[in-house]
Enzyme design. Structure first.
Site, PDB file in Angstrom:
ATOM      1  N   ASN A 130      20.672  88.021  98.336  1.00 16.16           N
ATOM      2  CA  ASN A 130      21.774  87.368  99.071  1.00 16.16           C
ATOM      3  C   ASN A 130      22.674  86.658  98.060  1.00 16.16           C
ATOM      4  O   ASN A 130      22.309  85.632  97.502  1.00 16.16           O
ATOM      5  CB  ASN A 130      21.168  86.355 100.065  1.00 16.16           C
ATOM      6  CG  ASN A 130      22.235  85.529 100.765  1.00 16.16           C
ATOM      7  OD1 ASN A 130      23.434  85.832 100.685  1.00 16.16           O
ATOM      8  ND2 ASN A 130      21.812  84.472 101.444  1.00 16.16           N
ATOM      9  N   TRP A 131      23.849  87.241  97.840  1.00 10.88           N
ATOM     10  CA  TRP A 131      24.745  86.706  96.813  1.00 10.88           C
ATOM     11  C   TRP A 131      25.509  85.481  97.292  1.00 10.88           C
ATOM     12  O   TRP A 131      26.222  84.863  96.507  1.00 10.88           O
ATOM     13  CB  TRP A 131      25.737  87.789  96.362  1.00 10.88           C
ATOM     14  CG  TRP A 131      25.106  88.915  95.599  1.00 10.88           C
ATOM     15  CD1 TRP A 131      23.789  89.024  95.224  1.00 10.88           C
ATOM     16  CD2 TRP A 131      25.755  90.087  95.104  1.00 10.88           C
ATOM     17  NE1 TRP A 131      23.588  90.189  94.533  1.00 10.88           N
ATOM     18  CE2 TRP A 131      24.787  90.867  94.441  1.00 10.88           C
ATOM     19  CE3 TRP A 131      27.073  90.563  95.153  1.00 10.88           C
ATOM     20  CZ2 TRP A 131      25.085  92.080  93.835  1.00 10.88           C
ATOM     21  CZ3 TRP A 131      27.371  91.772  94.559  1.00 10.88           C
ATOM     22  CH2 TRP A 131      26.387  92.525  93.905  1.00 10.88           C
ATOM     23  N   LYS A 132      25.420  85.180  98.563  1.00 11.70           N
ATOM     24  CA  LYS A 132      26.153  84.040  99.144  1.00 11.70           C
ATOM     25  C   LYS A 132      27.642  84.135  98.750  1.00 11.70           C
ATOM     26  O   LYS A 132      28.137  85.254  98.544  1.00 11.70           O
ATOM     27  CB  LYS A 132      25.508  82.715  98.724  1.00 11.70           C
ATOM     28  CG  LYS A 132      23.997  82.693  99.013  1.00 11.70           C
ATOM     29  CD  LYS A 132      23.401  81.328  98.918  1.00 11.70           C
ATOM     30  CE  LYS A 132      21.904  81.414  99.141  1.00 11.70           C
ATOM     31  NZ  LYS A 132      21.255  80.121  99.185  1.00 11.70           N
TER      32      LYS A 132
ATOM     33  N   HIS B  63      20.789  82.310 108.740  1.00 16.21           N
ATOM     34  CA  HIS B  63      20.417  81.686 107.465  1.00 16.21           C
ATOM     35  C   HIS B  63      20.558  80.168 107.624  1.00 16.21           C
ATOM     36  O   HIS B  63      21.429  79.690 108.346  1.00 16.21           O
ATOM     37  CB  HIS B  63      21.334  82.206 106.356  1.00 16.21           C
ATOM     38  CG  HIS B  63      20.898  81.762 104.996  1.00 16.21           C
ATOM     39  ND1 HIS B  63      21.190  80.513 104.501  1.00 16.21           N
ATOM     40  CD2 HIS B  63      20.160  82.390 104.039  1.00 16.21           C
ATOM     41  CE1 HIS B  63      20.648  80.404 103.295  1.00 16.21           C
ATOM     42  NE2 HIS B  63      20.024  81.530 102.997  1.00 16.21           N
TER      43      HIS B  63
ATOM     44  N   GLU C  15      12.076  81.378 105.606  1.00 19.83           N
ATOM     45  CA  GLU C  15      12.706  80.645 104.510  1.00 19.83           C
ATOM     46  C   GLU C  15      12.602  79.145 104.781  1.00 19.83           C
ATOM     47  O   GLU C  15      13.446  78.582 105.492  1.00 19.83           O
ATOM     48  CB  GLU C  15      14.184  81.025 104.406  1.00 19.83           C
ATOM     49  CG  GLU C  15      14.425  82.469 104.056  1.00 19.83           C
ATOM     50  CD  GLU C  15      15.715  82.648 103.272  1.00 19.83           C
ATOM     51  OE1 GLU C  15      15.647  83.216 102.186  1.00 19.83           O
ATOM     52  OE2 GLU C  15      16.776  82.191 103.741  1.00 19.83           O
TER      53      GLU C  15
ATOM     54  N   SER D 257      13.504  79.981  96.420  1.00 24.27           N
ATOM     55  CA  SER D 257      13.216  79.793  94.981  1.00 24.27           C
ATOM     56  C   SER D 257      12.393  80.918  94.371  1.00 24.27           C
ATOM     57  O   SER D 257      11.560  80.684  93.483  1.00 24.27           O
ATOM     58  CB  SER D 257      12.498  78.450  94.743  1.00 24.27           C
ATOM     59  OG  SER D 257      13.342  77.386  95.066  1.00 24.27           O
TER      60      SER D 257
ATOM     61  N   GLY E 248      18.033  84.384  96.722  1.00 25.40           N
ATOM     62  CA  GLY E 248      19.377  83.846  96.540  1.00 25.40           C
ATOM     63  C   GLY E 248      19.715  83.776  95.060  1.00 25.40           C
ATOM     64  O   GLY E 248      20.112  84.768  94.446  1.00 25.40           O
ATOM     65  N   GLY E 249      19.497  82.588  94.464  1.00 20.16           N
ATOM     66  CA  GLY E 249      19.896  82.318  93.075  1.00 20.16           C
ATOM     67  C   GLY E 249      19.529  83.408  92.078  1.00 20.16           C
ATOM     68  O   GLY E 249      20.380  83.852  91.304  1.00 20.16           O
TER      69      GLY E 249
END
Ligand code: PEP
Length: 256
Positions: free
Chosen positions: A8-10, A93, A165, A214, A235-236
């Site tokens: 998920n690149w947000k 989300h 999540e 994370s 994510g990150g």
């Protein structure tokens, strides 16, 4: 069951940057049995990336959609408009729930819109730090499942993916800390038990349940081997091609 790795690149990367990243990823990634990799870029990048992507290697997902199919909803993008471009759509989300105040009703209508349009919803559920502290994790997870899946028939349930999540483990949340495999295992049991009690054993075992929060190349292997976890929502670490690729390589070994 397949193992899913979803990045998920947000709200990151311009269209040009997204295209360069995809170019790199397509060079390194090889299709693997039982492994499904997907990237989830911003809406604006979906059309160009859909022309560039090799769907044998990777799928595309959207980060959100409108619950309506068309009409006077300025600024929104419907899943009717996105279908054909994406295979998946992330729904509910925690950033949508808590930053954009999406209600349970909107979330369940979005899940239903995905199913109606042949796109697989990835329904995100998870407790906040204070809900966990007050011992409400089980109730929160059950409520979010009941509510999010309310408009879905039993037959359509196996077209859904659930992502657990915990909000307190999402790397961009202030004070975030990684969940332990025991924390995750206990929540995954709650989710599977609820699905089993509500829809029966067969369907409960068929629905993929992903973990997100994370995840990085160092912990991905441990998370992927938790019983009942069928993949990762990242994510990150998905923003760094080498890290995302390392996680894919780990998942390949687990899925083999
Ligand atoms: C997320 O926001 O869905 C997520 C899992 O983020 P991160 O991997 O950065 O914790």
């Amino acid at each position: 069951m397949k193992t899913y790795i979803v990045g998920n690149w947000k709200m990151n990367f311009t269209v040009g940057e997204a295209s360069i990243y995809l170019h790199k990823l397509l060079k390194t990634i090889k299709p693997a049995k039982n492994l499904q990799v997907a990237i989830v870029p911003s809406t604006v990048a979906l059309q160009p990336l859909s022309l560039q992507i090799d769907r044998k290697k990777l799928k595309l997902g959207a980060q959100n959609c409108c619950e309506k199919d068309y009409g006077a909803y300025t600024g929104e993008t419907s899943i009717t408009q996105l279908r054909g471009l994406v295979d998946y759509c992330i729904i509910g989300h925690s950033e949508r729930r808590y930053v954009f105040n999406e209600t349970d009703k909107m979330i369940r209508e979005k899940v239903a819109a995905c199913i109606r349009n042949g796109v697989t919803p990835i329904l995100c559920i998870g407790e906040t730090e204070s809900e966990r502290t007050f011992g409400e994790t089980k109730d929160v997870l059950k409520d979010q499942l009941v509510s999010g899946l309310k408009d879905i028939s039993k037959e359509d349930l196996d077209k859904c993916i659930i992502a657990y999540e915990p909000v307190w483990a999402i790397s961009s949340v202030k004070g975030a800390r990684p969940a332990t495999p025991d924390d995750i295992a206990s929540s995954i049991n709650i989710i599977r038990d609820h699905l089993k009690a509500t829809y029966g054993k067969e369907i409960a075992e068929k629905i993929p349940v992903l973990y997100g929060g994370s995840v990085n190349p160092n912990n991905a292997g441990a998370y992927l081997t938790i019983p009942g976890v069928n993949g990762l929502l990242i994510g990150g670490a998905s923003l760094i091609a080498s890290q995302f690729n390392d996680i894919i390589e780990t998942a390949k070994k687990v899925a083999a």
